[in-house]
Motif scaffolding. Structure first.
Motif, short mmCIF file in Angstrom:
data_model
loop_
_atom_site.label_atom_id
_atom_site.label_comp_id
_atom_site.label_asym_id
_atom_site.label_seq_id
_atom_site.Cartn_x
_atom_site.Cartn_y
_atom_site.Cartn_z
N THR A 132 80.70 27.02 -2.02
CA THR A 132 79.49 26.47 -1.58
C THR A 132 78.56 26.13 -2.75
O THR A 132 77.80 25.22 -2.95
CB THR A 132 78.86 27.66 -0.97
N ALA A 135 79.71 22.59 -4.24
CA ALA A 135 78.86 21.68 -3.61
C ALA A 135 77.51 21.36 -3.81
O ALA A 135 77.03 20.01 -3.82
CB ALA A 135 79.29 22.03 -2.00
N VAL A 168 76.47 16.23 -1.85
CA VAL A 168 77.23 16.56 -0.90
C VAL A 168 76.60 17.58 0.26
O VAL A 168 75.76 18.40 -0.39
CB VAL A 168 78.49 17.50 -1.74
N ASP A 169 76.93 17.05 1.30
CA ASP A 169 76.50 17.70 2.45
C ASP A 169 77.54 18.55 2.96
O ASP A 169 78.33 18.02 3.59
CB ASP A 169 75.75 16.75 3.29
N GLN A 170 77.30 20.02 2.87
CA GLN A 170 78.83 20.78 3.36
C GLN A 170 78.20 21.87 4.20
O GLN A 170 77.04 22.46 3.62
CB GLN A 170 79.45 21.23 1.96
N THR A 171 78.92 22.31 5.16
CA THR A 171 78.44 23.29 5.82
C THR A 171 79.82 24.20 6.01
O THR A 171 81.02 23.80 6.36
CB THR A 171 78.25 23.07 7.30
N LEU A 200 85.21 23.59 7.45
CA LEU A 200 84.22 23.28 6.86
C LEU A 200 84.02 22.17 7.52
O LEU A 200 84.84 21.12 7.76
CB LEU A 200 83.79 23.65 5.22
N THR A 201 82.67 21.61 7.09
CA THR A 201 82.41 20.08 7.35
C THR A 201 81.81 19.66 6.07
O THR A 201 81.08 20.42 5.37
CB THR A 201 81.40 19.95 8.66
N SER A 202 82.07 18.50 5.65
CA SER A 202 81.59 18.07 4.15
C SER A 202 81.53 16.50 3.96
O SER A 202 82.54 15.73 4.55
CB SER A 202 82.70 18.60 3.16
N CYS A 203 80.77 15.89 3.57
CA CYS A 203 80.50 14.55 3.06
C CYS A 203 79.89 14.21 2.05
O CYS A 203 79.00 15.18 1.57
CB CYS A 203 80.00 13.91 4.38
#
Length: 248
Positions: A132, A135, A168-171, A200-203
């Motif tokens: 986390t 990111a 970075v957009d991460q969950t 996770l989700t990440s972009c």
């Protein structure tokens, strides 16, 4: 004069007889079965011999002859007990008899405070925190958790994103699996390698907020292999990440 003396003697005799009869009626006669006088200091003692109606078991007296007849040479003062079975100390972390279990034992002998289950719990928490923080580009959070060389590599990536204006957009959804893949002790350095499986989700987005890499919606399963290290003789109980890798 003589008659008067005789009369007096008869009167005295009658009085004496009356006194004797009176005392006899009050005190009674001794029959040989009277109870002895009451002794207040012996009231709690039991009689030396019991009457036939008393439920008292007389113990046999032991003398030199009786003791000589008793042979205790065959009596074991330490009777056999059930053998103590040492269960797998690393159950749930490493298979019994495995090379990893042997290495964990060596680490525990070098560091009496070592607890494999506590390490795995801490490693899971560290993994989520590091992923986390990386990111988000949070250097202060990463620095105490990473080895100097690993921190330098992470910091270079963060600096490059900042220079390009990328975010970075991460969950982080959670860890679905974590197992100890390797363990070894070299001198004072203990190394434990953990395989993490997470979701996770990440972009990655550019300066304009446009997604240029990844997917902010699709959940990805990621498998990372990380190695943590610690000096077993150091007062600092913390483990630091010294190597990272990925599978798949």
């Amino acid at each position: 004069m003589g008659e008067t003396s005789t009369l007096i003697n008869l009167i005295l005799l009658a009085v004496a007889v009356g006194v004797f009869l009176k005392l006899r009626s009050v005190l009674g006669r001794r029959t040989g079965h009277e109870r002895p006088p009451f002794d207040p200091y012996s009231a709690g003692e039991k009689p030396a011999s019991a009457r036939s109606g008393d439920k008292v078991v007389q113990l046999p007296k032991r003398g030199p002859a009786a003791e000589a007849d008793t042979d205790i040479s065959g009596i074991d003062p330490y009777p056999q007990r059930e053998p103590y079975v040492v269960k797998n100390r690393w159950a749930g972390v490493a298979a019994e008899g495995s090379a990893i279990a042997q290495s964990l034992t060596e680490i525990a002998l070098a560091d009496r405070r070592f607890d494999a289950e506590a390490f795995m719990s801490g490693a899971r928490a560290a993994y989520e925190m590091i992923v986390t923080a990386f990111a988000r580009g949070e250097r202060k959070t990463l620095k105490p958790l990473l080895d100097e060389h690993v921190f330098k590599s992470f910091e270079e990536v963060i600096a490059g994103r900042e220079e390009r204006g990328e975010t970075v957009d991460q969950t982080f959804i959670g860890i679905t699996g974590a197992d100890l893949a390797d363990a070894n002790l070299t001198g004072r350095r203990a190394r434990l390698t953990v395989r993490f499986v997470s979701e996770l989700t990440s972009c990655v987005k550019n300066r304009d907020g446009v997604v240029i890499e990844g997917d902010p919606v699709t959940i990805r399963k990621v498998t990372d292999v990380w190695t943590f290290e610690r000096d077993v003789k150091a007062t600092d109980p913390n483990w630091r990440l010294v190597a990272t890798g990925a599978e798949g």
